[in-house]
Scaffold this active site. Sequence first.
Site, PDB file in Angstrom:
ATOM      1  N   THR A  71       0.832  -1.208   0.000  1.00 54.43           N
ATOM      2  CA  THR A  71       0.000   0.000   0.000  1.00 54.43           C
ATOM      3  C   THR A  71       0.864   1.255   0.000  1.00 54.43           C
ATOM      4  O   THR A  71       0.656   2.180  -0.801  1.00 54.43           O
ATOM      5  CB  THR A  71      -0.925  -0.019   1.245  1.00 54.43           C
ATOM      6  OG1 THR A  71      -1.732  -1.185   1.171  1.00 54.43           O
ATOM      7  CG2 THR A  71      -1.792   1.218   1.314  1.00 54.43           C
ATOM      8  N   ASN A 108      -5.390  -9.360  -8.110  1.00 48.36           N
ATOM      9  CA  ASN A 108      -5.552 -10.082  -6.845  1.00 48.36           C
ATOM     10  C   ASN A 108      -6.847 -10.893  -6.778  1.00 48.36           C
ATOM     11  O   ASN A 108      -6.923 -11.886  -6.079  1.00 48.36           O
ATOM     12  CB  ASN A 108      -5.493  -9.115  -5.660  1.00 48.36           C
ATOM     13  CG  ASN A 108      -6.239  -7.836  -5.903  1.00 48.36           C
ATOM     14  OD1 ASN A 108      -6.006  -7.149  -6.896  1.00 48.36           O
ATOM     15  ND2 ASN A 108      -7.164  -7.484  -5.029  1.00 48.36           N
ATOM     16  N   GLN A 129       1.008  -9.260  -6.431  1.00 51.89           N
ATOM     17  CA  GLN A 129       0.457 -10.606  -6.544  1.00 51.89           C
ATOM     18  C   GLN A 129       1.290 -11.504  -7.454  1.00 51.89           C
ATOM     19  O   GLN A 129       1.164 -12.721  -7.391  1.00 51.89           O
ATOM     20  CB  GLN A 129      -0.990 -10.539  -7.064  1.00 51.89           C
ATOM     21  CG  GLN A 129      -1.965  -9.939  -6.075  1.00 51.89           C
ATOM     22  CD  GLN A 129      -2.168 -10.816  -4.828  1.00 51.89           C
ATOM     23  OE1 GLN A 129      -1.771 -11.983  -4.790  1.00 51.89           O
ATOM     24  NE2 GLN A 129      -2.757 -10.232  -3.799  1.00 51.89           N
ATOM     25  N   SER A 161       5.415  -6.672  -2.026  1.00 55.34           N
ATOM     26  CA  SER A 161       4.967  -6.749  -0.632  1.00 55.34           C
ATOM     27  C   SER A 161       5.421  -8.078  -0.050  1.00 55.34           C
ATOM     28  O   SER A 161       5.268  -9.132  -0.685  1.00 55.34           O
ATOM     29  CB  SER A 161       3.441  -6.641  -0.587  1.00 55.34           C
ATOM     30  OG  SER A 161       2.970  -6.991   0.699  1.00 55.34           O
ATOM     31  N   HIS A 211       4.407  -9.848   2.785  1.00 57.16           N
ATOM     32  CA  HIS A 211       3.533 -10.849   3.427  1.00 57.16           C
ATOM     33  C   HIS A 211       2.753 -11.701   2.434  1.00 57.16           C
ATOM     34  O   HIS A 211       2.113 -12.674   2.810  1.00 57.16           O
ATOM     35  CB  HIS A 211       2.581 -10.192   4.439  1.00 57.16           C
ATOM     36  CG  HIS A 211       1.436  -9.430   3.859  1.00 57.16           C
ATOM     37  ND1 HIS A 211       0.162  -9.919   3.842  1.00 57.16           N
ATOM     38  CD2 HIS A 211       1.365  -8.211   3.288  1.00 57.16           C
ATOM     39  CE1 HIS A 211      -0.655  -9.030   3.289  1.00 57.16           C
ATOM     40  NE2 HIS A 211       0.064  -7.977   2.946  1.00 57.16           N
ATOM     41  N   CYS A 267      -0.025  16.934  27.831  1.00 59.52           N
ATOM     42  CA  CYS A 267       0.615  16.211  28.925  1.00 59.52           C
ATOM     43  C   CYS A 267      -0.302  15.089  29.379  1.00 59.52           C
ATOM     44  O   CYS A 267      -1.410  14.923  28.877  1.00 59.52           O
ATOM     45  CB  CYS A 267       0.975  17.142  30.067  1.00 59.52           C
ATOM     46  SG  CYS A 267      -0.474  17.877  30.797  1.00 59.52           S
TER      47      CYS A 267
HETATM   48  C1  PLP Z   1      -2.409  -6.164  -6.006  1.00 56.81           C
HETATM   49  C2  PLP Z   1      -2.179  -5.672  -4.603  1.00 56.81           C
HETATM   50  N1  PLP Z   1      -1.520  -4.518  -4.442  1.00 56.81           N
HETATM   51  C3  PLP Z   1      -1.268  -4.015  -3.214  1.00 56.81           C
HETATM   52  C4  PLP Z   1      -1.690  -4.686  -2.069  1.00 56.81           C
HETATM   53  C5  PLP Z   1      -1.402  -4.089  -0.728  1.00 56.81           C
HETATM   54  O1  PLP Z   1      -0.293  -4.739  -0.149  1.00 56.81           O
HETATM   55  P1  PLP Z   1      -0.025  -4.627   1.425  1.00 56.81           P
HETATM   56  O2  PLP Z   1      -1.021  -5.539   2.113  1.00 56.81           O
HETATM   57  O3  PLP Z   1       1.387  -5.076   1.626  1.00 56.81           O
HETATM   58  O4  PLP Z   1      -0.211  -3.190   1.816  1.00 56.81           O
HETATM   59  C6  PLP Z   1      -2.394  -5.886  -2.215  1.00 56.81           C
HETATM   60  C7  PLP Z   1      -2.900  -6.577  -1.011  1.00 56.81           C
HETATM   61  O5  PLP Z   1      -3.845  -7.349  -1.070  1.00 56.81           O
HETATM   62  C8  PLP Z   1      -2.630  -6.399  -3.509  1.00 56.81           C
HETATM   63  O6  PLP Z   1      -3.301  -7.561  -3.690  1.00 56.81           O
END
Ligand code: PLP
Length: 337
Positions: free
Chosen positions: A76, A144, A172, A192, A194, A275
């Site tokens: 993202t 995706n 992806q 990305s 993960h 504070c």
């Molecule tokens: C095509 C695509 N771009 C970007 C992202 C976003 O990646 P992240 O979860 O690392 O922010 C995703 C997540 O599903 C994705 O499928």
Amino acid sequence: MATSRIESYLDWNATAPLRSEAAAAMSEALGRWGNPSSVHRRGRAARQIIERARETVAGLLGDVDPSGVVFVSGGTEANHLALLGAGRERVLVSAVEHDSVRHAVTAAEIIPVDHEGIVDLDALDRLLGADVRPALVSVMYANNETGVIQPIAEVATIARRHGALFHCDAVQAAGKVALEAGAMGADLVTLSAHKIGGLPGVGALVVTGGVDLAPLLRDGLETEIAARAPEAMVLGAAAPRLPNTSAIAMPGVAAETQVVALDLDGVMVSAGAACSSGKVGPSHVLAAMRVDPEIAASTIRVSLGWSSSEAEIDHFLRAWIGLYRRCRGVAEGARAA
Ligand SMILES: Cc1ncc(COP(=O)(O)O)c(C=O)c1O
């Protein structure tokens, strides 16, 4: 009916389990703490681990200079950095992009796709030909939801013919098909961790060519303020600063007044150092910087995050400039009376 005890995880496009190699590399890196900019041995060891990571990520894309790998907090953020940081006047995105691309730029133009989900290359060509302003085209490698792969090399050729930059969200595709930056022809590629067995909260934007990326968001906001509110000040402006933080003074208008007025307009910022009792006192930071106490008392803090949008910044600017003009009008009226 009894629920099955068998577990079948078939949602890998959402996220993937951490690979043992990634966990081991991460734990090694955590043990090698140190400031990678320091020249002592700990600094050098930390630097080495980062450079090795850069080389590994660059290796995912074939023959790419590792120095072009910019580590960020995920796909993202990489997408936002590409679309906003490249500083192009026009941004064109395909209709099937991930939300982090589709929503990064409010005024993005949409490239249609056919019934298979493939980007319409003629439409792209026409859109680019219709307006000569510097443009960036963003088309994902693979979708995706459907897995559909785009004709990336053709998109790159059309973009190049019109002098546009080409960004490809390869989140992806990475780890599932062989990627080759040269064949893709993309100037910027998003990855990305993960999705491929790495840690969540880790991603990269890979800059393959000579694209200068501006840090997101903050600078545009300050430029607007300087142009439209000549009495305003940005504190610490000449020093290296976080790319998301602005301390902005509206002389003569108490910070608390600004916070309340902005809140009425739906904009949330803070008035300085709150504070633990929740009260806002004079900022010891601004005092230490020897900022005039009246200016310090009229300073608010605006801090942006990874999902901050241009629309939110415009919203803030409209509300803040409106308040500035109203307050100046009142002050000038009082002087004239
Ligand atoms: C095509 C695509 N771009 C970007 C992202 C976003 O990646 P992240 O979860 O690392 O922010 C995703 C997540 O599903 C994705 O499928």
